[in-house]
Scaffold this active site. Structure first.
Site, PDB file in Angstrom:
ATOM      1  N   SER A  94      19.955   9.585   5.012  1.00  0.00           N
ATOM      2  CA  SER A  94      18.822   9.763   4.098  1.00  0.00           C
ATOM      3  C   SER A  94      18.817  11.216   3.645  1.00  0.00           C
ATOM      4  O   SER A  94      18.463  12.110   4.419  1.00  0.00           O
ATOM      5  CB  SER A  94      17.504   9.420   4.791  1.00  0.00           C
ATOM      6  OG  SER A  94      17.470   8.054   5.136  1.00  0.00           O
ATOM      7  N   LYS A 169      14.795   5.107  -0.779  1.00  0.00           N
ATOM      8  CA  LYS A 169      14.506   5.472   0.618  1.00  0.00           C
ATOM      9  C   LYS A 169      13.354   6.472   0.690  1.00  0.00           C
ATOM     10  O   LYS A 169      12.527   6.415   1.604  1.00  0.00           O
ATOM     11  CB  LYS A 169      15.753   6.047   1.282  1.00  0.00           C
ATOM     12  CG  LYS A 169      15.544   6.479   2.740  1.00  0.00           C
ATOM     13  CD  LYS A 169      15.092   5.311   3.624  1.00  0.00           C
ATOM     14  CE  LYS A 169      14.747   5.791   5.048  1.00  0.00           C
ATOM     15  NZ  LYS A 169      15.921   6.173   5.834  1.00  0.00           N
TER      16      LYS A 169
END
Length: 288
Positions: A94, A169
């Site tokens: 991420s 995300k």
């Protein structure tokens, strides 16, 4: 397939093991004593990301932060140094959507393909091969790689071109962060009111307050078990990405600013390695 895996953390290690179980050849980097099970299952250790790339058709990254990905891919002895023509780099970390596009461009100039594929689902999802995966990349490349993603996850969505997965995300982490804070505050009020927090959690599970966060993290709060999971320091990093994206797009995130401050308090108490459900302790255990 010949797969390389870089990033054997809490989630990366079980993901790598699932790829081995699916019959793929696996080369891994930064093997620690706790990863001996992977080697016993057939994984081969490599000394550098470059060596991983030299031995792999697909290189999967599962690293903590943006600089880690940049170093692994474009740094000295990085993936680009050993990338084979036509190889695929899949970043399941991420990180910044902006940097993702830059790294992807570097991979493409070196003759490879790139997909950003950040995940949600925590250690349990990684272990069970049930992660939620957000994909960014060309339709043809995503379609070709789909069997790999199906080994690792259950809810897999192609969101658009490179960077779209990371942007999604960011949205995920905004909602998760706000919901964990809401559950922590709610269960704290329950305890302060003399209500059994476990019973409150069960009662709320049948109404509009029901959520996966209430189910899993609410139980962690009730039990006061805060082994990760997903570490507070990593979620705080993700909220930094969210706030940066919001500033870039001219969007205000007042709720996330509050949650970020809560996480900063937790970090100041050296709770960074605890699960993010430990935000509950800031409210419920005021003497901590």
């Amino acid at each position: 397939m010949r797969i390389g895996f870089i990033g054997l953390g809490v989630m990366g290690a079980p993901m790598a093991l699932n790829l081995l179980k699916a019959g793929h050849t696996l080369t891994v980097h930064r093997v620690r004593e706790r990863h001996q099970g992977l080697l016993e299952a057939g994984a081969v250790a490599a000394d550098s990301p470059q060596e991983v790339a030299e031995k792999s058709q697909v290189i999967v990254l599962m690293l903590p932060d943006t600089p880690d990905v940049e170093k692994a891919v474009i740094g000295a002895d990085g993936v680009l140094s050993g990338l084979q023509e036509g190889s695929l780099v899949i970043d399941m970390s991420s990180i910044s959507p902006v940097v993702t596009k830059d790294v992807a461009a570097s991979v493409r100039r070196a003759g490879g393909e790139y997909i950003d594929a950040p995940v949600s689902g925590g250690e349990a999802g990684a272990r069970e091969g049930a992660l939620t995966i957000f994909l960014g990349g060309s339709e043809a490349v995503v379609e070709e790689a789909m069997p790999l993603f199906q080994t690792l996850g259950k809810n897999i969505t192609h969101m658009g071109e490179v960077g779209a997965g990371q942007a999604t995300k960011v949205v995920n982490q905004i909602i998760v962060g706000l919901t964990i804070e809401a559950v922590a505050e709610g269960l704290s009020v329950a305890e302060a009111s003399g209500i059994d927090a476990g019973k409150a959690r069960e009662a709320l599970s049948g109404g509009f307050a029901s959520s996966r966060i209430l189910e899993m993290h609410g139980q962690r709060m009730v039990n006061r078990t805060f082994d990760p999971g997903f570490r507070i320091r990593l979620h705080r990093k993700d909220l930094g990405l969210a706030l940066a994206a919001a500033e870039h797009h001219g969007v205000e995130l007042p709720g996330i600013e509050v949650v970020a401050r809560q996480m900063d308090k937790a970090l100041a108490k050296d709770w960074g390695e605890l699960d993010h459900a430990a935000l509950f302790r800031l409210i419920a255990e005021r003497d901590v």
